[in-house]
Scaffold this motif. Structure first.
Motif, PDB file in Angstrom:
ATOM      1  N   ALA A  56       0.828  -1.207   0.000  1.00  0.00           N
ATOM      2  CA  ALA A  56       0.000   0.000   0.000  1.00  0.00           C
ATOM      3  C   ALA A  56       0.861   1.255   0.000  1.00  0.00           C
ATOM      4  O   ALA A  56       0.527   2.258  -0.648  1.00  0.00           O
ATOM      5  CB  ALA A  56      -0.939  -0.015   1.202  1.00  0.00           C
ATOM      6  N   VAL A  57       1.973   1.223   0.742  1.00  0.00           N
ATOM      7  CA  VAL A  57       2.889   2.369   0.755  1.00  0.00           C
ATOM      8  C   VAL A  57       3.494   2.562  -0.629  1.00  0.00           C
ATOM      9  O   VAL A  57       3.531   3.685  -1.160  1.00  0.00           O
ATOM     10  CB  VAL A  57       3.986   2.169   1.822  1.00  0.00           C
ATOM     11  N   GLU A  58       3.963   1.486  -1.238  1.00  0.00           N
ATOM     12  CA  GLU A  58       4.596   1.604  -2.558  1.00  0.00           C
ATOM     13  C   GLU A  58       3.596   2.041  -3.628  1.00  0.00           C
ATOM     14  O   GLU A  58       3.976   2.688  -4.611  1.00  0.00           O
ATOM     15  CB  GLU A  58       5.267   0.299  -2.952  1.00  0.00           C
ATOM     16  N   ALA A  59       2.328   1.707  -3.440  1.00  0.00           N
ATOM     17  CA  ALA A  59       1.319   2.164  -4.390  1.00  0.00           C
ATOM     18  C   ALA A  59       1.218   3.687  -4.383  1.00  0.00           C
ATOM     19  O   ALA A  59       0.843   4.303  -5.389  1.00  0.00           O
ATOM     20  CB  ALA A  59      -0.035   1.539  -4.050  1.00  0.00           C
ATOM     21  N   GLU A  60       1.545   4.307  -3.261  1.00  0.00           N
ATOM     22  CA  GLU A  60       1.512   5.766  -3.139  1.00  0.00           C
ATOM     23  C   GLU A  60       2.861   6.400  -3.465  1.00  0.00           C
ATOM     24  O   GLU A  60       2.931   7.446  -4.114  1.00  0.00           O
ATOM     25  CB  GLU A  60       1.102   6.160  -1.718  1.00  0.00           C
ATOM     26  N   SER A  61       3.941   5.783  -2.997  1.00  0.00           N
ATOM     27  CA  SER A  61       5.265   6.384  -3.109  1.00  0.00           C
ATOM     28  C   SER A  61       5.954   6.081  -4.429  1.00  0.00           C
ATOM     29  O   SER A  61       6.873   6.787  -4.839  1.00  0.00           O
ATOM     30  CB  SER A  61       6.162   5.894  -1.973  1.00  0.00           C
ATOM     31  N   GLY A  62       5.514   5.019  -5.108  1.00  0.00           N
ATOM     32  CA  GLY A  62       6.263   4.493  -6.227  1.00  0.00           C
ATOM     33  C   GLY A  62       7.246   3.452  -5.718  1.00  0.00           C
ATOM     34  O   GLY A  62       7.400   3.255  -4.496  1.00  0.00           O
ATOM     35  N   PRO A  63       7.917   2.754  -6.625  1.00  0.00           N
ATOM     36  CA  PRO A  63       8.852   1.695  -6.213  1.00  0.00           C
ATOM     37  C   PRO A  63       9.909   2.203  -5.231  1.00  0.00           C
ATOM     38  O   PRO A  63      10.519   3.245  -5.449  1.00  0.00           O
ATOM     39  CB  PRO A  63       9.482   1.250  -7.532  1.00  0.00           C
TER      40      PRO A  63
ATOM     41  N   LEU B  66       2.438  13.607   1.921  1.00  0.00           N
ATOM     42  CA  LEU B  66       2.257  13.080   0.572  1.00  0.00           C
ATOM     43  C   LEU B  66       1.145  12.045   0.509  1.00  0.00           C
ATOM     44  O   LEU B  66       0.424  11.972  -0.481  1.00  0.00           O
ATOM     45  CB  LEU B  66       3.570  12.459   0.073  1.00  0.00           C
ATOM     46  N   PHE B  67       1.019  11.231   1.559  1.00  0.00           N
ATOM     47  CA  PHE B  67      -0.034  10.214   1.576  1.00  0.00           C
ATOM     48  C   PHE B  67      -0.250   9.690   2.986  1.00  0.00           C
ATOM     49  O   PHE B  67       0.599   9.862   3.876  1.00  0.00           O
ATOM     50  CB  PHE B  67       0.292   9.049   0.622  1.00  0.00           C
ATOM     51  N   HIS B  68      -1.400   9.069   3.172  1.00  0.00           N
ATOM     52  CA  HIS B  68      -1.779   8.439   4.431  1.00  0.00           C
ATOM     53  C   HIS B  68      -2.455   7.128   4.078  1.00  0.00           C
ATOM     54  O   HIS B  68      -3.495   7.128   3.418  1.00  0.00           O
ATOM     55  CB  HIS B  68      -2.732   9.355   5.210  1.00  0.00           C
ATOM     56  N   VAL B  69      -1.848   6.024   4.467  1.00  0.00           N
ATOM     57  CA  VAL B  69      -2.423   4.721   4.136  1.00  0.00           C
ATOM     58  C   VAL B  69      -2.721   3.941   5.415  1.00  0.00           C
ATOM     59  O   VAL B  69      -1.980   4.016   6.394  1.00  0.00           O
ATOM     60  CB  VAL B  69      -1.496   3.892   3.216  1.00  0.00           C
ATOM     61  N   ILE B  70      -3.823   3.222   5.387  1.00  0.00           N
ATOM     62  CA  ILE B  70      -4.191   2.303   6.467  1.00  0.00           C
ATOM     63  C   ILE B  70      -4.423   0.955   5.790  1.00  0.00           C
ATOM     64  O   ILE B  70      -5.359   0.803   4.995  1.00  0.00           O
ATOM     65  CB  ILE B  70      -5.459   2.775   7.202  1.00  0.00           C
ATOM     66  N   ALA B  71      -3.540   0.008   6.075  1.00  0.00           N
ATOM     67  CA  ALA B  71      -3.614  -1.275   5.373  1.00  0.00           C
ATOM     68  C   ALA B  71      -2.959  -2.363   6.203  1.00  0.00           C
ATOM     69  O   ALA B  71      -1.912  -2.134   6.825  1.00  0.00           O
ATOM     70  CB  ALA B  71      -2.923  -1.174   4.010  1.00  0.00           C
ATOM     71  N   ASP B  72      -3.575  -3.531   6.200  1.00  0.00           N
ATOM     72  CA  ASP B  72      -3.009  -4.732   6.820  1.00  0.00           C
ATOM     73  C   ASP B  72      -2.616  -4.494   8.279  1.00  0.00           C
ATOM     74  O   ASP B  72      -1.570  -4.957   8.742  1.00  0.00           O
ATOM     75  CB  ASP B  72      -1.810  -5.222   6.014  1.00  0.00           C
ATOM     76  N   GLY B  73      -3.456  -3.724   8.986  1.00  0.00           N
ATOM     77  CA  GLY B  73      -3.239  -3.538  10.417  1.00  0.00           C
ATOM     78  C   GLY B  73      -2.294  -2.418  10.793  1.00  0.00           C
ATOM     79  O   GLY B  73      -1.972  -2.264  11.977  1.00  0.00           O
ATOM     80  N   TRP B  74      -1.874  -1.601   9.807  1.00  0.00           N
ATOM     81  CA  TRP B  74      -0.942  -0.503  10.098  1.00  0.00           C
ATOM     82  C   TRP B  74      -1.453   0.807   9.513  1.00  0.00           C
ATOM     83  O   TRP B  74      -2.143   0.824   8.492  1.00  0.00           O
ATOM     84  CB  TRP B  74       0.452  -0.808   9.545  1.00  0.00           C
TER      85      TRP B  74
ATOM     86  N   VAL C 229       0.109   4.414   8.255  1.00  0.00           N
ATOM     87  CA  VAL C 229       1.402   4.969   7.855  1.00  0.00           C
ATOM     88  C   VAL C 229       1.210   6.317   7.158  1.00  0.00           C
ATOM     89  O   VAL C 229       0.362   6.454   6.261  1.00  0.00           O
ATOM     90  CB  VAL C 229       2.163   4.006   6.923  1.00  0.00           C
ATOM     91  N   LEU C 230       2.008   7.296   7.554  1.00  0.00           N
ATOM     92  CA  LEU C 230       2.059   8.608   6.917  1.00  0.00           C
ATOM     93  C   LEU C 230       3.340   8.713   6.107  1.00  0.00           C
ATOM     94  O   LEU C 230       4.404   8.256   6.543  1.00  0.00           O
ATOM     95  CB  LEU C 230       2.044   9.719   7.963  1.00  0.00           C
ATOM     96  N   GLY C 231       3.246   9.349   4.938  1.00  0.00           N
ATOM     97  CA  GLY C 231       4.426   9.606   4.118  1.00  0.00           C
ATOM     98  C   GLY C 231       4.599  11.093   3.889  1.00  0.00           C
ATOM     99  O   GLY C 231       3.698  11.750   3.353  1.00  0.00           O
ATOM    100  N   PHE C 232       5.740  11.637   4.317  1.00  0.00           N
ATOM    101  CA  PHE C 232       6.004  13.071   4.236  1.00  0.00           C
ATOM    102  C   PHE C 232       7.163  13.365   3.292  1.00  0.00           C
ATOM    103  O   PHE C 232       8.051  12.528   3.100  1.00  0.00           O
ATOM    104  CB  PHE C 232       6.392  13.632   5.614  1.00  0.00           C
ATOM    105  N   GLU C 233       7.177  14.573   2.758  1.00  0.00           N
ATOM    106  CA  GLU C 233       8.377  15.070   2.090  1.00  0.00           C
ATOM    107  C   GLU C 233       9.534  14.997   3.074  1.00  0.00           C
ATOM    108  O   GLU C 233       9.395  15.346   4.248  1.00  0.00           O
ATOM    109  CB  GLU C 233       8.194  16.522   1.654  1.00  0.00           C
ATOM    110  N   SER C 234      10.670  14.552   2.610  1.00  0.00           N
ATOM    111  CA  SER C 234      11.842  14.466   3.482  1.00  0.00           C
ATOM    112  C   SER C 234      12.530  15.824   3.576  1.00  0.00           C
ATOM    113  O   SER C 234      12.690  16.522   2.563  1.00  0.00           O
ATOM    114  CB  SER C 234      12.818  13.421   2.943  1.00  0.00           C
TER     115      SER C 234
END
Length: 269
Positions: A18-25, A84-92, A94-99
């Motif tokens: 789910a994270v990679e679907a948002e972030s790319g590979p 950048l994204f917020h995913v909730i999947a498989d019990g977790w 996760v937030l993804g931010f610009e570094s």
């Protein structure tokens, strides 16, 4: 209780996908040490750049802080890194931010980071408090004052960060960025400078010198002295609760700083 740490590769496969679907590979992951408020803390190197990941189990008692950060982020960028994204999947969750390629703020006396942190405090004080669900300062601190009515002095309509741990302040060449907004609060505008004072004292500033730094901030001018006295007491009591009966070096240092400031306020009174 701190959230138990986990590496990115230790996450369930569904969460990683789910994270990679948002972030790319994701080409490489650098796992970094987590704070008290997250289990996952990692830098994901993707084909599109670097993404900072932070996460908690979806059933963790503090998982609401993830939603708080997601809700408030549009109102606090560019002071905060962009979500950048917020995913909730498989019990977790996760937030993804610009570094942000910066260093943790140095609060010690004479540090060149101090003016940038002061500028960040001014910028935060200029932002309107958004209409999102936030805790209220007078509620959060009510248990730590001598009399319940004393907490009314903390009431206000300003947006507060409240967690001025220097690891939550990333300094780049041009500015300071605030991260970890899970404990954002609505309250009196002078409370963020007051929270910062305890961290300044822990970094080596005498109480009067720490107060002199905050005195340059417009928000501090609205602080009634008796309300600051009440906050200093609340801060000492709060850090005593956090430290418990067996504090580590970090909490012992903050507790000592909070108590030193409380004594300074009492002596001034």
């Amino acid at each position: 209780m701190p959230a138990p740490p986990i590496t990115f590769n230790g996450l369930p496969s569904g969460t990683r996908a789910a994270v990679e679907a948002e972030s790319g590979p994701i080409l490489k992951v650098d796992d970094v040490s987590t704070g008290l408020n997250s289990s996952l803390s990692a830098l994901a190197h993707t084909t599109g750049g670097v993404v900072f990941l932070k996460g908690l189990r979806a059933d963790h008692r503090w998982v609401w802080t993830q939603r708080r950060e997601a809700d408030i982020n549009p109102y606090v960028t560019p002071l905060a890194p962009r979500l950048l994204f917020h995913v909730i999947a498989d019990g977790w969750d996760v937030l993804g931010f610009e570094s942000v390629d910066g260093h943790h703020a140095d609060y010690s006396p004479g540090s060149p980071d101090l003016p940038k942190v002061s500028d960040a405090l001014r910028e935060l004080a200029s932002l309107p408090c958004p209409d999102v669900e936030l805790r209220h300062a007078e509620q959060r601190l009510a248990a730590y004052v001598d009399h319940p009515g004393d907490a009314d002095a903390f009431r206000g309509d300003a947006l507060l960060h409240t967690d001025w741990n220097n690891h939550n302040v990333l300094v780049t060449e041009d500015r300071a960025h605030l991260v970890d907004w899970g404990w954002a609060t609505r309250g009196a505008a002078w409370l963020d400078p007051a929270h910062w004072i305890i961290w300044l004292i822990a970094a080596g500033h005498p109480p009067a010198a720490a107060e002199a730094l905050t005195a340059r901030l417009p928000a501090w001018a609205s602080a009634p002295p008796r309300a600051v006295d009440a906050f200093a007491l609340a801060g000492a009591n709060l850090w005593a609760e956090i430290a418990g009966t067996a504090p580590d070096d970090w909490t012992r240092s903050l507790l000592a700083a909070a108590r030193l400031w409380q004594r300074h306020r009492n002596d001034r009174a």
